[in-house]
Write an enzyme that holds these catalytic residues in place. Structure first.
Site, PDB file in Angstrom:
ATOM      1  N   SER A 127       0.420   6.571   2.653  1.00 48.14           N
ATOM      2  CA  SER A 127       1.015   7.540   3.574  1.00 48.14           C
ATOM      3  C   SER A 127       2.328   8.093   3.051  1.00 48.14           C
ATOM      4  O   SER A 127       3.092   7.399   2.375  1.00 48.14           O
ATOM      5  CB  SER A 127       1.279   6.883   4.927  1.00 48.14           C
ATOM      6  OG  SER A 127       0.078   6.529   5.528  1.00 48.14           O
ATOM      7  N   SER A 140      -6.247   6.730  12.717  1.00 46.17           N
ATOM      8  CA  SER A 140      -5.866   6.690  14.131  1.00 46.17           C
ATOM      9  C   SER A 140      -7.118   6.777  15.001  1.00 46.17           C
ATOM     10  O   SER A 140      -8.185   7.206  14.548  1.00 46.17           O
ATOM     11  CB  SER A 140      -4.934   7.857  14.459  1.00 46.17           C
ATOM     12  OG  SER A 140      -5.675   9.065  14.479  1.00 46.17           O
ATOM     13  N   ASN A 141      -6.976   6.377  16.254  1.00 44.08           N
ATOM     14  CA  ASN A 141      -8.152   6.397  17.123  1.00 44.08           C
ATOM     15  C   ASN A 141      -8.647   7.821  17.368  1.00 44.08           C
ATOM     16  O   ASN A 141      -9.824   8.028  17.668  1.00 44.08           O
ATOM     17  CB  ASN A 141      -7.839   5.665  18.435  1.00 44.08           C
ATOM     18  CG  ASN A 141      -7.868   4.155  18.216  1.00 44.08           C
ATOM     19  OD1 ASN A 141      -7.979   3.687  17.079  1.00 44.08           O
ATOM     20  ND2 ASN A 141      -7.784   3.397  19.285  1.00 44.08           N
ATOM     21  N   GLU A 142      -7.766   8.780  17.197  1.00 51.40           N
ATOM     22  CA  GLU A 142      -8.215  10.184  17.271  1.00 51.40           C
ATOM     23  C   GLU A 142      -9.103  10.494  16.067  1.00 51.40           C
ATOM     24  O   GLU A 142     -10.114  11.190  16.189  1.00 51.40           O
ATOM     25  CB  GLU A 142      -7.011  11.134  17.318  1.00 51.40           C
ATOM     26  CG  GLU A 142      -6.300  11.150  18.666  1.00 51.40           C
ATOM     27  CD  GLU A 142      -5.628   9.824  19.014  1.00 51.40           C
ATOM     28  OE1 GLU A 142      -5.106   9.153  18.099  1.00 51.40           O
ATOM     29  OE2 GLU A 142      -5.632   9.452  20.201  1.00 51.40           O
ATOM     30  N   GLU A 152     -11.646  -0.832   4.725  1.00 47.90           N
ATOM     31  CA  GLU A 152     -10.589  -1.197   5.664  1.00 47.90           C
ATOM     32  C   GLU A 152     -11.111  -1.200   7.095  1.00 47.90           C
ATOM     33  O   GLU A 152     -10.675  -1.991   7.915  1.00 47.90           O
ATOM     34  CB  GLU A 152      -9.425  -0.205   5.530  1.00 47.90           C
ATOM     35  CG  GLU A 152      -8.149  -0.679   6.211  1.00 47.90           C
ATOM     36  CD  GLU A 152      -7.070   0.398   6.221  1.00 47.90           C
ATOM     37  OE1 GLU A 152      -5.954   0.076   6.601  1.00 47.90           O
ATOM     38  OE2 GLU A 152      -7.347   1.552   5.863  1.00 47.90           O
ATOM     39  N   GLN A 186       0.838  -1.190   0.000  1.00 47.75           N
ATOM     40  CA  GLN A 186       0.000   0.000   0.000  1.00 47.75           C
ATOM     41  C   GLN A 186       0.878   1.247   0.000  1.00 47.75           C
ATOM     42  O   GLN A 186       1.722   1.409   0.883  1.00 47.75           O
ATOM     43  CB  GLN A 186      -0.899   0.031   1.229  1.00 47.75           C
ATOM     44  CG  GLN A 186      -1.848   1.230   1.229  1.00 47.75           C
ATOM     45  CD  GLN A 186      -2.675   1.316   2.508  1.00 47.75           C
ATOM     46  OE1 GLN A 186      -2.222   0.928   3.567  1.00 47.75           O
ATOM     47  NE2 GLN A 186      -3.886   1.835   2.393  1.00 47.75           N
ATOM     48  N   GLY A 187       0.672   2.114  -0.972  1.00 43.85           N
ATOM     49  CA  GLY A 187       1.437   3.350  -1.048  1.00 43.85           C
ATOM     50  C   GLY A 187       0.543   4.558  -0.875  1.00 43.85           C
ATOM     51  O   GLY A 187       0.236   5.269  -1.832  1.00 43.85           O
TER      52      GLY A 187
END
Lengths: 385, 371
Positions: A129, A370-372, A245, A126-127
């Site tokens: 980030s 992220s969880n944020e 996802e 996976q590209g």
């Protein structure tokens, strides 16, 4: 309202359970159960066994090997796989690029890639980030400039999980730097990782392992036919992919299995230690609540709309996953220091790997949104804040 | 597996919601009603009966409506949404024991009147000090000892009392106006009512067979009560969370609405997580009670523990996120926190249920909710 699985679903569960516990080699399942790292060959072998039985990509359209299952059946498939310590089909292939190609790719792209993707003949990386585009993915800067029948790609990707095994990488690249909004002007491009100008560099993590990589593109020439869908529409495809996802990111089955294994390892200690017993019982209850929430979500998502509670699954699922890795470190106590011990050590395997795994699983609340980000989604889209 | 309400259940929910939202249209209305004895509205109680809500848990041949745990949960959740102070829980607890243990005559005498709203029951089960003891003299039974707190014990028309017998635990019917019964009623912090009930050789009628140990029946009755309370809590948590969310959107500080502060919206998101996890567990426990009552005691413990954690989290944060206004009796949110605290400590709090679950944690590998 009823609790029990229908006879049909119960039979389905039995069928899955039997398949996973008899058709996948014991040595591979033992590796997963012992929480040791799988080799590439073990992952490929498992996916090919599943694919031969039509069980590798049930979430895909039927004409490309998918199954016309209900959300509940998919959930059961996933849970039973985890409970049987069977490595799940490679997410990059099965949950990420496959569904995107199936939904948006041209007929040629589908025929060229989908069968090989389902069978893990191609290992996808996976590209997405980049160093300056993590949760703020739309800030990505890797550029693909069109030159005749090719794109010329320059830039850098990072956190490319298992990129060292990758044959191909699916990327988000900027094809129109002048687009008025940063989400526009991004395209979804498939790149052969053996292309000249592409290099993969390992990133060492705090657990001492090599799981993620940086990928550099220097004038990498990519045939224009490797574009998925339309140019500059990549953000839409990425949102579709990220939506997929999030499904299945609450690994209730495997966390339950880990917790059960921890109880076995602890043996009589739990009975004699009320603090430990309440900690384990508390974790069990939280996992139960999470599993039931997952069941509510799958039982109610038949109309195709995601259930609002699905963001809870990623958030709480990864927290509990981390809490169980923490339990292992605490069970190991001083033995948890022995992560570097060799074969002559008297420290059992599980205790030796406990700290590296605890450290490794700090990732779970960061990746996959992220969880944020999950809290932001809940606050904004569910609570309207 | 199915977690949706059918059309009849939806109609029941809408009817109960319609009635209760009229009866308790504001915090002020509820405060007025809970200020004076009996601490609830007799009119609303009658209306709940007319709507069929009080007869739901009981068999038709006993005078009930033969519904199940799901229907009871629907009513309980609506009660929780407006913090209705009516003694619905007592009907489930005490009425359930009459239905389970009582003779045909006892059931016929009690259940029908409960369903009509003509008889308020109370379960006196909490011993303060030594357990209440039942003594037989021939066929005549008397009780001695003290139960406290007995919810709605002062208003109750008939007491269902647990007592120690030679066989273990017995359950008895006591007319509270009989000699040897002394009731002292008081207010609870959530606006409810409780009483100290002292028995001094009070005449009691065994419910069912007094020579058999009724512990299992009492445990099941409590499980039913715990699950219904769980739904009441889920209803209350839902409203407390929504009230807090609305406040964050409208209240301005430093010239901007509070929801522009991420520290606050993230905390609201965590409240949502707690509420959903509690809802999932309580709903599951209701379905266990419906489909596999032999597993209901454990399921109720699990649900009650989740409710305890979520109720504390949501109650505490609801006040904090409101700031000072959340502390005032004129505003609703503090009442929700008070009620959630009361629910936590009724029929076993989180610690008690956690301890119970911890004592059996090595008996199983994984917890499998669908068997």
């Amino acid at each position: 309202m009823k609790l029990r699985l229908s006879e049909e679903d119960a039979a389905f569960r039995e069928e899955m359970r039997t398949f996973f516990t008899t058709q996948v080699p014991q040595s591979i399942r033992d590796t997963v159960a012992a929480r040791r790292e799988l080799t590439k060959d073990q992952i490929v072998e498992t996916q090919q066994i599943l694919n031969a039985a039509g069980l590798a990509v049930p979430n895909w359209p039927v004409e490309w090997g998918g199954k016309d299952w209900t959300p509940l059946q998919r959930h059961i498939w996933h849970e039973e796989m985890q409970l049987a310590s069977v490595p799940a089909p490679l997410a990059f292939n099965a949950s990420m690029v496959g569904p995107v190609i199936a939904a948006f790719g041209s007929q040629e792209v589908k025929e060229r890639f989908l069968p090989a993707t389902a069978n893990l003949d191609i290992w996808w990386s996976q590209g997405f980030s980049e160093p300056d585009a993590g949760s703020d993915l739309a800030s990505l800067r890797t550029v693909a400039r069109r030159e005749g029948d090719e794109y010329v790609v320059n830039g850098q990707k990072t956190w490319t999980t298992l990129g060292q095994y990758g044959d191909w990488i699916f990327t988000l690249v900027r094809t129109d730097p002048d687009a008025p909004k940063k989400q526009q002007g991004i395209s979804f491009l498939l790149i052969d990782m053996t292309s000249p100008g592409l290099t993969v560099r390992p990133i060492e993590l705090i657990d001492g392992g090599h799981e993620v990589n940086e990928v550099f593109f220097e004038d990498v020439r990519v045939p224009a036919e490797n574009l998925v869908g339309e140019e500059n529409r990549g953000w839409d495809y990425a949102k579709f992919l990220l939506g997929n996802e999030r499904v299945g990111v609450a690994p209730v089955g495997s966390t339950k299995r880990w917790l059960a294994a921890a109880k076995e390892l602890a043996g009589d200690r739990i009975a004699g230690d009320p603090v430990l017993a309440t900690r384990v019982a508390g974790l069990e209850n939280e996992l139960l609540a999470l599993e039931l929430t997952a069941l509510r979500v799958v039982a109610h998502s038949a109309d195709g709309k995601p259930h609002p509670a699905s963001s809870v699954l990623k958030l709480r699922g990864t927290e509990l996953q981390q809490a169980v890795t923490e339990l292992y470190v605490d069970l190991a106590g001083p033995l948890s220091l022995a992560s570097g011990a060799g074969d002559g050590s008297g420290v059992p395997d599980w205790a030796r790997v406990s700290t590296p795994q605890y450290l490794n699983f700090r990732k779970a609340s960061i990746y996959g949104g992220s969880n944020e980000v999950q809290r932001q989604i809940i606050a904004k889209t569910i609570l309207g804040l | 597996m199915d977690f949706t309400l059918d059309s009849e259940q939806t109609a029941l929910r809408d009817a109960v919601r319609g009635l209760l939202s009229k009866s308790y249209d504001s915090t002020e209305t509820r405060r007025e009603i809970t200020k004076t004895d009996p601490g609830f509205s007799e009119k609303t109680w009658t209306q709940l009966a007319e709507l069929g809500a009080l007869g739901l848990p009981f068999a038709e041949e006993d005078g009930g409506f033969g519904a199940g745990p799901v229907e009871v949960s629907i009513v309980a959740e609506e009660i929780g949404r407006v913090l209705a102070p009516e003694p619905y829980l007592e009907t489930i607890l005490a009425g359930g024991l009459v239905a389970d243990l009582g003779s045909a005559e006892q059931r016929a005498d009690v259940i029908g009147r409960v369903a009509e709203g003509a008889l308020v029951l109370s379960l006196a089960h909490h011993d303060i000090g030594d357990a209440v003891v039942a003594t037989a003299s021939g066929d005549t039974w008397t009780l001695s000892g003290v139960k406290e707190p007995v919810l709605h014990g002062a208003r109750a028309d008939l007491l269902v009392v647990t007592a120690r017998t030679d066989a273990g635990v017995g359950v008895f019917l006591v007319d509270p106006s009989a000699d040897g019964v002394e009731r002292t009623g008081y207010r609870t912090h959530d606006g409810g009512r409780a009483a100290r009930v002292a028995f001094d050789g009070a005449a009691a009628t065994p419910l069912g067979d007094p020579t058999a140990d009724a512990s299992d029946a009492v445990a099941l009755a409590k499980a039913r009560g715990q699950i219904a309370l769980g739904h009441e809590a889920v209803g209350a948590m839902d409203v407390a969370l929504r009230t807090t969310t609305e406040y964050l959107k409208t209240r301005k500080q430093f010239g901007v609405p509070l929801n522009t502060f991420q520290a606050l919206t993230f905390r609201a998101a965590d409240l949502y997580v707690s509420a959903e996890l509690a809802r999932s567990t309580v709903t599951w426990a209701t379905l266990v009670l419906q489909d596999e009552p032999e597993r209901a005691v454990e399921a109720a413990s699990r649900a009650k523990m989740q409710v305890s954690r979520a109720g504390r989290h949501i109650g505490q944060e609801a006040i904090q996120l409101h700031g000072g206004i959340g502390m005032t009796a004129e505003y609703s949110v503090g009442h929700y926190t008070s009620r959630l605290t009361a629910i936590d400590h009724t029929l076993g709090d989180g610690s008690e249920h956690l301890a119970r679950l911890a004592s059996t944690v090595t008996d199983h590998g994984v917890v499998d909710p669908i068997g």
